[in-house]
Structure formats: structure tokens, C-alpha cells
Design a protein around this motif. Structure first.
Motif, short mmCIF file in Angstrom:
data_model
loop_
_atom_site.label_atom_id
_atom_site.label_comp_id
_atom_site.label_asym_id
_atom_site.label_seq_id
_atom_site.Cartn_x
_atom_site.Cartn_y
_atom_site.Cartn_z
N ILE A 66 29.33 19.64 -40.76
CA ILE A 66 29.87 18.43 -40.15
C ILE A 66 29.78 17.34 -41.21
N GLY A 67 30.92 16.79 -41.63
CA GLY A 67 30.98 15.87 -42.75
C GLY A 67 30.33 14.52 -42.49
N GLU A 68 30.12 13.76 -43.57
CA GLU A 68 29.52 12.45 -43.49
C GLU A 68 30.33 11.53 -42.57
N GLY A 69 29.66 10.97 -41.57
CA GLY A 69 30.30 10.03 -40.66
C GLY A 69 31.42 10.61 -39.82
N ALA A 70 31.47 11.94 -39.68
CA ALA A 70 32.60 12.59 -39.00
C ALA A 70 32.81 12.08 -37.57
N PHE A 71 31.73 11.88 -36.84
CA PHE A 71 31.82 11.42 -35.44
C PHE A 71 31.26 10.01 -35.28
N LYS A 72 31.08 9.30 -36.36
CA LYS A 72 30.43 7.98 -36.31
C LYS A 72 31.16 7.05 -35.34
N ASN A 73 30.37 6.46 -34.43
CA ASN A 73 30.88 5.50 -33.44
C ASN A 73 31.94 6.08 -32.51
N CYS A 74 31.88 7.39 -32.25
CA CYS A 74 32.72 7.99 -31.20
C CYS A 74 32.08 7.63 -29.85
N ASP A 75 32.50 6.50 -29.31
CA ASP A 75 31.79 5.89 -28.18
C ASP A 75 31.81 6.74 -26.91
N LYS A 76 32.87 7.55 -26.73
CA LYS A 76 32.99 8.30 -25.48
C LYS A 76 32.31 9.66 -25.51
N LEU A 77 31.90 10.11 -26.66
CA LEU A 77 31.34 11.46 -26.79
C LEU A 77 30.01 11.58 -26.05
N GLU A 78 29.98 12.48 -25.07
CA GLU A 78 28.77 12.70 -24.28
C GLU A 78 28.09 14.02 -24.60
N ASP A 79 28.87 15.00 -25.06
CA ASP A 79 28.32 16.34 -25.25
C ASP A 79 28.97 17.00 -26.46
N ILE A 80 28.15 17.66 -27.28
CA ILE A 80 28.67 18.36 -28.46
C ILE A 80 28.11 19.77 -28.49
N ASP A 81 28.99 20.75 -28.60
CA ASP A 81 28.59 22.15 -28.71
C ASP A 81 28.84 22.58 -30.16
N ASP A 135 35.72 24.77 -44.57
CA ASP A 135 34.67 24.99 -43.57
C ASP A 135 33.95 23.70 -43.19
N VAL A 136 34.58 22.54 -43.49
CA VAL A 136 33.97 21.24 -43.21
C VAL A 136 34.78 20.50 -42.15
N LEU A 137 34.12 20.06 -41.09
CA LEU A 137 34.75 19.18 -40.11
C LEU A 137 34.57 17.77 -40.66
N THR A 138 35.67 17.15 -41.10
CA THR A 138 35.58 15.90 -41.84
C THR A 138 35.66 14.66 -40.98
N HIS A 139 36.36 14.75 -39.84
CA HIS A 139 36.56 13.53 -39.08
C HIS A 139 36.95 13.83 -37.63
N CYS A 140 36.55 12.95 -36.74
CA CYS A 140 36.97 13.03 -35.34
C CYS A 140 37.23 11.61 -34.85
N LYS A 141 38.45 11.37 -34.41
CA LYS A 141 38.78 10.06 -33.83
C LYS A 141 39.19 10.22 -32.37
N ASP A 142 38.81 11.34 -31.79
CA ASP A 142 39.21 11.63 -30.42
C ASP A 142 38.38 10.82 -29.45
N GLY A 143 38.95 10.52 -28.29
CA GLY A 143 38.21 9.84 -27.25
C GLY A 143 37.60 10.80 -26.25
N SER A 144 37.53 12.09 -26.60
CA SER A 144 37.02 13.11 -25.68
C SER A 144 35.55 12.88 -25.37
N THR A 145 35.14 13.24 -24.17
CA THR A 145 33.73 13.16 -23.80
C THR A 145 32.97 14.40 -24.23
N SER A 146 33.67 15.50 -24.45
CA SER A 146 33.02 16.76 -24.82
C SER A 146 33.77 17.40 -25.99
N ILE A 147 33.01 17.86 -26.98
CA ILE A 147 33.60 18.50 -28.17
C ILE A 147 32.91 19.84 -28.41
#
Length: 534
Positions: free
Chosen positions: A188-203, A167-179
Motif C-alpha cells: 500500500i503506497g505512501e499516503g494511498a488512502f490519506k484523508n479518505c474520510d468515508k472509509l470505515e473498513d479495509i480488508d 504490485d503497489v496500490l498507489t492511490h484511492c480517492k473513492d468515497g466508499s465506506t468499505s475497501i
């Protein structure tokens, strides 16, 4: 695995099957073009690409026929990148040739990897391939170096979206603007989305409860942060350095906002907090430089260390009625802060709480305050008035100068208080840290009751020229006279035995007058400060 199979009518006895899942979905992916005769080499490189979490599609069948060629065309048309493994076998294959021409037709970016050093490009393909930048996959030594360069150049949007464990989201390396966080994820795990530069929106959906440390730190394109009722914990630095986030809403009253959770969200100008929140931890909104005002939760009891430090545009703040403690440096560096409304139940104000609040002119301290930290108004260069409720049992002001109740400690002399001369009352035994810093006084008379001069006590007093310390003084703390650029003489009695560092830093004109064998003379000699015997 080695098996015998048929490739274009020939027997291949050294074919290793690629045991990696080919992506089959709507998100961006890489098309892998290769000859099945090169499978063993391709597999080793593809494992590296797979480890780096890229989405890719490849053909691992031996099928031929019109329908299969149509599938290849469709896969190439819809891919985001075309990764081409080049060998003489590949270039002799009619299918690899067709794939290259199709990729060129659809204007796909082609990434060639040479699997041998004697590759001969057929004339029909020279126009497409000869001028493309390529990498070498010939040897193990070169593979590590060149494939690393290849991976860095692949389109970031082709990376796999999310990695999960239970039940843990551990990592995201996607370049998506919306997740959108998928169903079943609680953490949401430690540093899971850290420095995801393109991410604009999270639901976050309706199941996420915990955002761990640095979960979204450095997501510099994130525009809005909405934490719904289901989110109960936001870890340390979870949204730190999200420099373009403009708004924040927190709906859960039982939420725990970790230290520095929104630090350096430099564009954050709108903050909406649930009224049931009881504590704001240290540094939560530190350096939110666009924040002009905030309605603090009605049930708030504690505001942590540096919670709003360096909020450079914060102009006014009203402390809610249940707050009992303002921790150290809460509003330090709030250079536009003009108005602070302290509530009637406040008990503790930490050290340096209003340090460098250069626009603050007046403050009223309620009767409930029983503890004030050192350097409370350090660097408040516009301060004119300090008013203490007469019912306060621990502190008082006399002509806007702040003392403890029995006047044994002088705490703050407002830097903009009128007058050139100040006579310290003879009840005072301690001149507290930063008491007279930045004052415009020309003369300060110290009574023979004073035994301790605190850190930075006269710091940056640019008008004073002469100072006489009485025989009662035994200790002078760090930087006591630092920045007193007009200071010419200081008489230091032999009673002083403790000297801090940097006492006269920046006092280029000063000469110390002291006894010849005193601790003061020794201090001056050691620190290259001019002195003469009295």
C-alpha cells in the motif's frame, strides 16, 4: 482526430472522437449527456474529469433505434450524477432532450455545463433547467476556473476506486465506506488512502505485506484496524489521526511498526499485539487518549521515545521481562498513570520518561537500572516515594530522595515528601535538572560542595522565600527558579559565571543579592531583575 460522420442526418466534418474509456460496472458513475457536434469541447473538459479519477459513462456511437434508447434509460436510471453539456445543438437533439427528461424523472442531480453564451432553452425543458446552478465551459480561461468548481461538487462516490502500479496500490480517492484490496497487491503506497474520510473498513486480504508512510493517515471514519500475519511492515504515521478507530489487532510477530504509526488514534481503547514483537518504535501510540491498559508483548526489548506519551487514560502498565530500555518520554503526559511495574532486566530509563504523570505516587527502580535520564519525574506532583533496590550499583534512595550511587548528584526530591526543610548532603556536587520542581519545601540548604545547579532545579517551588548559594557554585542552568512566586531573595556569589535563560521568570518579588561588579549583577541589569550589592 477529425473524421466525417453523420449526426441526425447531417454531415459533421469536424468531429473529434473521445478517446477515453467509458465506465461499465456496478460502482457509482456519472452519466455524460452531450451532442456529438460538441465533441471537441466536451472532450477537453472530460479529460480533466478523467484526470481527477471519476467514473463516467458516455455514448460515442451514432446508433439510433428502440434498443439503444432503452440502454440510455437504464444508464440514466443507474447513474449517481447527470453531467449535461448544454449547447443549442444539444437542446435541438431529440436524444439529449430525452436524456434530460429521463434524468428529471428519476430525480437525478443534474450538473449543467454551458458550452456557449447564447443557449436558448426550449419551453418543455425550462422547468427542469432554468433554476439549476451551472458552470461555464465557453473559453479556456473560464474552463480552468469553473470546471474546478464543478469537480469539487461532483459526488465523491463516483471517483474511481483504486489506482495500482504493478504490485503497489498507489492511490484511492473513492468515497466508499468499505475497501477490499485486490489480489496481486503487495504494497500500500505512501499516503494511498490519506484523508479518505468515508472509509470505515479495509480488508487487506492475504497478499499485502507493506503499508507505507501515512498510508491511512486521517481516515477518521475507520472503526477497526486488523493487521494479519502477512503484513510485515507498517510505515511511519500509517494510521495516524484515525480518530475513531476503537480497536487494533496485530498478528505478525516479525512486524515493524513505524514511528507514530497509530499516533492520535484518540478512540483506540483495545490493543492486541503479538507476543513475538520485539520493539515498539517512537511515538507509535502517542496521544491514544482512550487507552486504559495494554498487555505489552512478552518478547519486547525496547520501547521507543514517546511511545505512549499523552495516553491520558492509561492507568497501569507492566514492563515485560525482556525490556532493557525505556526511551525518552515514553509515558510523558500519562496523567492517570498510577502504577508502573518495572522489570528486573531494565537497564536504561530515558529523560522525562514519566514527565507530567501527575497521578503517580510510588515507583520502584530495580537493581538492573544503570542509566537514568534527566527530568525523570518532572511534573509528577503526586510523587511521594522513590524506592531503589539496595542491590543497584548505580543509584540509591535516602529517605525517598533519589541520588546516584556515591551521592554526588541529587536527582529527584519527591514533590509530596513530607517536611518543610531539606538539607542537601555535603557529598552532592550537582543538583540535577528538575530535582526540586513542584516541591512544597520552605527552606533548602545547599552545601558548599555544589558547583552546578541544573535546568528547572527549583521550578515552581511556590513556598520558598529565601535561597543562599554557596561560593562553590559556578553555573545556574535555564529556568532554575522559574515559577517560584514567593521567592524574595537569592544570594548569588561572584563564583557563578554561567547563567541560563529565564532563571527568575515569574519571580516578581525577587531581589538578587550579589557583588557589585559580578557576573550576577551584569545578568540582573541585562534582564531587568532587581538586585542589590552585598
Amino acid at each position: 482526430m477529425t473524421k466525417q460522420t453523420t449526426v441526425n442526418g447531417e454531415i459533421n466534418k469536424d468531429w473529434t472522437k473521445i478517446e477515453l474509456d467509458a465506465y461499465d460496472g456496478p460502482e457509482p458513475y456519472i452519466f455524460i449527456s452531450y451532442s456529438h457536434k460538441d465533441t471537441k469541447q466536451v472532450y477537453e473538459i472530460l479529460k480533466i474529469i478523467d484526470r481527477e479519477k471519476y467514473r463516467y459513462w458516455y455514448d460515442d456511437t451514432m446508433e439510433i433505434g428502440e434498443d439503444f434508447r432503452e440502454e440510455l434509460r437504464s444508464r440514466i436510471e443507474n447513474c449517481s450524477a447527470f453531467l449535461l453539456f448544454l449547447s443549442n445543438e444539444a437542446l435541438l437533439s431529440k436524444y439529449c432532450g430525452m436524456e434530460i427528461i429521463t434524468a428529471h424523472k428519476y430525480d437525478k442531480r443534474i450538473y449543467p455545463v454551458y458550452l456557449s453564451d447564447d443557449v436558448v432553452i426550449p419551453a418543455p425543458l425550462k422547468m427542469i433547467l432554468e433554476n439549476l446552478q451551472h458552470v461555464s465551459g465557453i473559453s479556456k480561461q473560464n474552463t480552468d476556473k469553473y470546471i474546478s468548481k464543478l469537480i469539487q461538487s461532483l459526488p465523491i462516490e463516483t471517483m474511481r476506486n483504486l489506482q495500482t502500479e504493478n504490485d503497489v496500490l498507489t492511490h484511492c480517492k473513492d468515497g466508499s465506506t468499505s475497501i477490499a484490496v485486490p489480489s496481486g497487491i503487495r504494497v500500500i503506497g505512501e499516503g494511498a488512502f490519506k484523508n479518505c474520510d468515508k472509509l470505515e473498513d479495509i480488508d487487506f486480504g492475504t497478499e499485502v505485506e507493506v503499508l507505507n508512510k501515512e498510508a491511512f493517515r486521517g481516515c477518521k471514519s475507520l472503526k477497526e484496524i486488523r493487521l494479519a500475519q502477512n503484513i510485515r511492515k507498517v510505515g511511519e504515521s500509517a494510521f495516524r489521526d484515525c480518530i475513531n478507530a476503537k480497536s487494533l489487532s496485530v498478528e505478525c510477530g516479525k512486524i515493524e511498526l513505524g514511528e507514530r504509526a497509530f499516533e492520535n488514534c484518540a478512540s483506540l481503547s483495545e490493543i492486541e499485539l503479538c507476543d513475538d514483537i520485539t520493539e515498539i518504535y517512537g511515538g507509535v501510540f502517542n496521544s491514544c487518549k482512550s487507552l486504559r491498559s495494554i498487555d505489552l508483548p512478552k518478547k519486547l526489548t525496547i520501547i521507543g521515545e514517546s511511545a505512549f506519551a499523552d495516553c491520558a487514560k492509561l492507568r497501569s502498565v507492566k514492563i515485560p521481562s525482556h525490556v532493557t530500555k525505556l526511551d525518552d518520554m515514553v509515558f510523558s503526559g500519562c496523567v492517570e498513570l498510577e502504577s508502573v511495574d518495572l522489570n528486573s532486566t531494565l537497564s536504561i530509563i530515558g529523560k522525562n520518561c514519566f514527565k507530567e504523570c501527575i497521578s503517580l505516587k510510588t515507583i520502584q527502580i530495580p537493581a538492573s537500572v544503570k542509566s537514568i535520564g534527566l527530568g525523570l519525574f518532572r511534573g509528577c506532583v503526586s510523587l511521594e516515594n522513590i524506592l531503589v533496590d539496595p542491590k543497584n550499583k548505580w543509584y540509591k534512595t535516602v529517605d525517598d530522595v533519589l541520588f546516584n550511587k556515591n551521592k554526588s548528584t541529587i536527582i529527584c526530591y519527591p514533590s509530596q515528601r513530607t517536611g518543610d526543610v531539606y538539607v542537601i548532603p555535603d557529598s552532592v556536587t550537582v543538583i540535577s535538572d528538575w530535582t526540586f520542581c513542584n516541591s512544597k519545601l520552605k527552606n533548602i540548604e545547599i552545601p558548599d560542595s555544589v558547583n552546578n545547579i541544573g535546568e528547572g532545579a527549583f521550578y515552581n517551588n511556590t513556598n520558598i522565600e529565601h535561597m543562599v548559594l554557596p561560593d562553590s557554585v559556578t553555573r545556574i542552568d535555564d529556568s532554575a527558579f522559574r515559577g517560584c512566586v514567593s521567592l524574595k531573595t537569592v544570594v548569588i556569589p561572584s563564583s557563578v559565571s554561567e547563567f541560563g535563560w529565564g532563571l527568575f521568570s515569574g519571580c516578581d518579588k525577587v531581589t538578587i543579592i550579589c557583588e557589585g561588579r559580578s557576573a550576577a549583577a551584569k545578568y540582573c541589569a541585562t534582564n531587568n531583575i532587581a538586585y542589590k550589592e552585598k
